[in-house]
Motif scaffolding. Structure first.
Motif, PDB file in Angstrom:
ATOM      1  N   UNK A 202      67.727  22.133  29.858  1.00 11.88           N
ATOM      2  CA  UNK A 202      68.779  22.069  30.867  1.00 11.88           C
ATOM      3  C   UNK A 202      68.258  22.424  32.255  1.00 11.88           C
ATOM      4  N   UNK A 203      67.365  23.397  32.330  1.00  9.70           N
ATOM      5  CA  UNK A 203      66.800  23.779  33.619  1.00  9.70           C
ATOM      6  C   UNK A 203      65.886  22.684  34.166  1.00  9.70           C
ATOM      7  N   UNK A 204      65.155  22.040  33.291  1.00  8.35           N
ATOM      8  CA  UNK A 204      64.306  20.935  33.729  1.00  8.35           C
ATOM      9  C   UNK A 204      65.174  19.791  34.250  1.00  8.35           C
ATOM     10  N   UNK A 205      66.218  19.453  33.497  1.00  8.88           N
ATOM     11  CA  UNK A 205      67.108  18.360  33.896  1.00  8.88           C
ATOM     12  C   UNK A 205      67.741  18.654  35.252  1.00  8.88           C
ATOM     13  N   UNK A 206      68.188  19.894  35.447  1.00  7.06           N
ATOM     14  CA  UNK A 206      68.808  20.256  36.713  1.00  7.06           C
ATOM     15  C   UNK A 206      67.833  20.076  37.870  1.00  7.06           C
ATOM     16  N   UNK A 207      66.639  20.621  37.735  1.00  9.55           N
ATOM     17  CA  UNK A 207      65.653  20.517  38.811  1.00  9.55           C
ATOM     18  C   UNK A 207      65.256  19.077  39.087  1.00  9.55           C
ATOM     19  N   UNK A 208      65.039  18.305  38.030  1.00  7.32           N
ATOM     20  CA  UNK A 208      64.644  16.906  38.209  1.00  7.32           C
ATOM     21  C   UNK A 208      65.745  16.109  38.901  1.00  7.32           C
ATOM     22  N   UNK A 209      67.002  16.391  38.556  1.00  3.90           N
ATOM     23  CA  UNK A 209      68.123  15.681  39.168  1.00  3.90           C
ATOM     24  C   UNK A 209      68.262  16.030  40.642  1.00  3.90           C
TER      25      UNK A 209
END
Length: 237
Positions: A202-209
């Motif tokens: 979830x943290x990766x997805x947030x940062x990438x988005x």
């Protein structure tokens, strides 16, 4: 001759900042002078200017702290005068729900390559978009290859962005990000490396988005490509 895609946010901010001890007329004059210099020095026959709107974007919706560190910073007093000048005199397009960066990425992607398009900015965020880039402050040209663009994106995801209050991967700074991505050659290899470093998907997805600059209208970072069909729901929860 070239087609210039110009980051109006940078033009307006720099022109307004330079005239803090002067007046609105000087700020607007310097704004237009900067535009004319960009077009003259690059021999651009066509151009498009993009500026960010004042309303929150989808990034603020999924991460309320996005750019929260800027709220207490004083804006240049003639910034709105310069933005208005870009709209009225130079036909700037105002981004709605997205940022000027996204419109620059979309414009560079869809533009006919025969027009020799390039992005005119000093913003390193745009270096994830392949193509020609022109730093009009340093008068420097850079050619960003597709491979370099992918690397720049994942490096940025790991490091985050203190200017925009994007956290990045805990404990990973510029030096470590470079080290971790060393030897990675493909998008998938860089994704797997980043996934192994972030505490959660979830943290990766947030940062990438937050970091990803759009290439198509309405198309955010392609979560499903990496995580499957549930990624979109998770990224907006």
């Amino acid at each position: 001759m070239s087609y210039a895609l110009i980051d109006g946010d940078i033009v307006a901010f720099r022109a307004a900042s330079s005239a803090e001890k002067n007046n609105s007329r000087i700020a607007v004059y310097r704004c237009s002078d900067m535009m004319e210099r960009i077009l003259r020095d690059t021999e651009s026959s066509h151009f498009k200017v993009y500026i960010s709107g004042d309303q929150p974007t989808f990034r603020h919706e999924i991460y309320p702290l996005y750019k929260a560190n800027r709220l207490k910073r004083a804006r240049p007093q003639f910034l709105e005068d310069c933005r208005e000048n870009l709209c009225i005199q130079w036909g700037a397009q105002i981004a709605e729900g997205v940022e000027a960066d996204d419109l620059l990425g979309i414009g560079a992607t869809r533009c006919d390559p025969n027009l020799a398009p390039f992005i005119a900015t000093i913003d390193k965020d745009l270096q994830q978009v392949p193509g020609r880039h022109y730093n009009f402050v340093r008068d420097e040209w850079t050619e960003i290859s597709p491979a370099a663009a992918v690397y720049n994106f994942w490096w940025h995801v790991l490091v985050g962005d203190s200017t925009d209050n994007v956290p990045g991967c805990p404990g990973v700074g510029a030096v470590k990000a470079t080290k971790y991505l060393e030897g990675c050659e493909t998008d998938q290899e860089m994704f797997r490396t980043a996934r192994g470093l972030f505490p959660s998907d979830d943290e990766l997805i947030l940062n990438a988005t937050l970091i990803y600059v759009m290439r198509e209208e309405g198309k955010r970072w392609p979560h499903q490509k990496y995580f499957g069909s549930d990624a979109e729901e998770r990224s907006t929860s």
